[in-house]
Design a protein around this motif. Structure first.
Motif, PDB file in Angstrom:
ATOM      1  N   UNK A 179       0.803  -1.072   0.067  1.00 52.10           N
ATOM      2  CA  UNK A 179       0.055  -0.032   0.101  1.00 52.10           C
ATOM      3  C   UNK A 179       0.897   1.259  -0.061  1.00 52.10           C
ATOM      4  N   UNK A 180       1.943   1.194   0.641  1.00 55.87           N
ATOM      5  CA  UNK A 180       2.913   2.563   0.959  1.00 55.87           C
ATOM      6  C   UNK A 180       3.594   2.748  -0.658  1.00 55.87           C
ATOM      7  N   UNK A 181       3.845   1.545  -1.142  1.00 56.14           N
ATOM      8  CA  UNK A 181       4.529   1.490  -2.577  1.00 56.14           C
ATOM      9  C   UNK A 181       3.661   2.115  -3.563  1.00 56.14           C
ATOM     10  N   UNK A 182       2.075   1.754  -3.372  1.00 56.28           N
ATOM     11  CA  UNK A 182       1.322   2.226  -4.419  1.00 56.28           C
ATOM     12  C   UNK A 182       1.136   3.592  -4.109  1.00 56.28           C
ATOM     13  N   UNK A 183       0.964   3.951  -2.954  1.00 54.08           N
ATOM     14  CA  UNK A 183       0.624   5.521  -2.689  1.00 54.08           C
ATOM     15  C   UNK A 183       1.822   6.315  -3.131  1.00 54.08           C
ATOM     16  N   UNK A 184       2.915   5.809  -3.039  1.00 54.18           N
ATOM     17  CA  UNK A 184       4.288   6.660  -3.446  1.00 54.18           C
ATOM     18  C   UNK A 184       4.193   6.800  -4.955  1.00 54.18           C
ATOM     19  N   UNK A 185       3.720   5.595  -5.613  1.00 58.18           N
ATOM     20  CA  UNK A 185       3.702   5.739  -7.032  1.00 58.18           C
ATOM     21  C   UNK A 185       2.584   6.573  -7.794  1.00 58.18           C
ATOM     22  N   UNK A 186       1.489   6.712  -6.942  1.00 60.17           N
ATOM     23  CA  UNK A 186       0.290   7.660  -7.338  1.00 60.17           C
ATOM     24  C   UNK A 186       0.778   8.964  -6.933  1.00 60.17           C
ATOM     25  N   UNK A 187       1.380   9.166  -6.075  1.00 59.42           N
ATOM     26  CA  UNK A 187       1.951  10.632  -5.677  1.00 59.42           C
ATOM     27  C   UNK A 187       3.068  11.158  -6.763  1.00 59.42           C
ATOM     28  N   UNK A 188       3.906  10.134  -7.274  1.00 55.50           N
ATOM     29  CA  UNK A 188       5.099  10.576  -7.986  1.00 55.50           C
ATOM     30  C   UNK A 188       4.120  10.720  -9.469  1.00 55.50           C
ATOM     31  N   UNK A 189       3.327   9.856  -9.835  1.00 51.79           N
ATOM     32  CA  UNK A 189       2.519  10.185 -11.184  1.00 51.79           C
ATOM     33  C   UNK A 189       1.888  11.591 -11.011  1.00 51.79           C
ATOM     34  N   UNK A 190       1.320  11.864 -10.009  1.00 49.89           N
ATOM     35  CA  UNK A 190       0.442  13.224  -9.877  1.00 49.89           C
ATOM     36  C   UNK A 190       1.474  14.434  -9.998  1.00 49.89           C
ATOM     37  N   UNK A 191       2.520  14.168  -9.399  1.00 51.92           N
ATOM     38  CA  UNK A 191       3.634  15.118  -9.608  1.00 51.92           C
ATOM     39  C   UNK A 191       3.994  15.287 -10.860  1.00 51.92           C
ATOM     40  N   UNK A 192       4.200  14.322 -11.520  1.00 56.25           N
ATOM     41  CA  UNK A 192       4.702  14.337 -13.121  1.00 56.25           C
ATOM     42  C   UNK A 192       3.582  15.045 -13.711  1.00 56.25           C
ATOM     43  N   UNK A 193       2.511  14.594 -13.755  1.00 58.39           N
ATOM     44  CA  UNK A 193       1.125  15.219 -14.535  1.00 58.39           C
ATOM     45  C   UNK A 193       1.123  16.530 -14.221  1.00 58.39           C
ATOM     46  N   UNK A 194       1.095  17.261 -13.162  1.00 58.91           N
ATOM     47  CA  UNK A 194       1.161  18.625 -12.780  1.00 58.91           C
ATOM     48  C   UNK A 194       2.413  19.168 -13.121  1.00 58.91           C
ATOM     49  N   UNK A 195       3.634  18.726 -13.213  1.00 54.52           N
ATOM     50  CA  UNK A 195       4.746  19.363 -13.757  1.00 54.52           C
ATOM     51  C   UNK A 195       4.791  19.701 -15.378  1.00 54.52           C
ATOM     52  N   UNK A 196       3.996  18.381 -15.828  1.00 52.97           N
ATOM     53  CA  UNK A 196       3.932  18.618 -17.254  1.00 52.97           C
ATOM     54  C   UNK A 196       2.937  18.912 -18.051  1.00 52.97           C
ATOM     55  N   UNK A 197       1.931  19.797 -17.139  1.00 56.43           N
ATOM     56  CA  UNK A 197       0.753  20.091 -17.675  1.00 56.43           C
ATOM     57  C   UNK A 197       1.019  21.538 -18.708  1.00 56.43           C
ATOM     58  N   UNK A 198       0.063  21.849 -19.449  1.00 58.51           N
ATOM     59  CA  UNK A 198      -0.023  22.941 -20.517  1.00 58.51           C
ATOM     60  C   UNK A 198       0.324  24.156 -19.797  1.00 58.51           C
ATOM     61  N   UNK A 199       1.463  24.708 -20.144  1.00 56.77           N
ATOM     62  CA  UNK A 199       2.029  25.992 -19.881  1.00 56.77           C
ATOM     63  C   UNK A 199       1.713  27.093 -20.923  1.00 56.77           C
TER      64      UNK A 199
END
Length: 53
Positions: free
Chosen positions: A9-29
């Motif tokens: 569960x901790x690994x899954x949460x970490x993976x989801x958090x990393x994915x959300x950070x990547x999506x937020x950083x790569x958004x349309x600027x």
């Protein structure tokens, strides 16, 4: 078995958090446009729109 579940569960949460950070950083600027003038306000500090002086 319980520690294994918590690790998964901790690994899954970490993976989801990393994915959300990547999506937020790569958004349309908005592209930078250094030659464009943007007027933010047409009033002075006192709220008057007449010319200063």
């Amino acid at each position: 078995m319980k520690p294994l579940v918590s690790r998964v569960l901790a690994l899954m949460m970490l993976a989801i958090l990393a994915w959300l950070l990547l999506v937020a950083a790569g958004g349309t600027r908005a592209p930078l446009e250094p030659n464009k003038l943007i007027i933010l306000s047409t009033t002075d500090v006192k709220g008057k729109t007449s010319p200063c002086g």
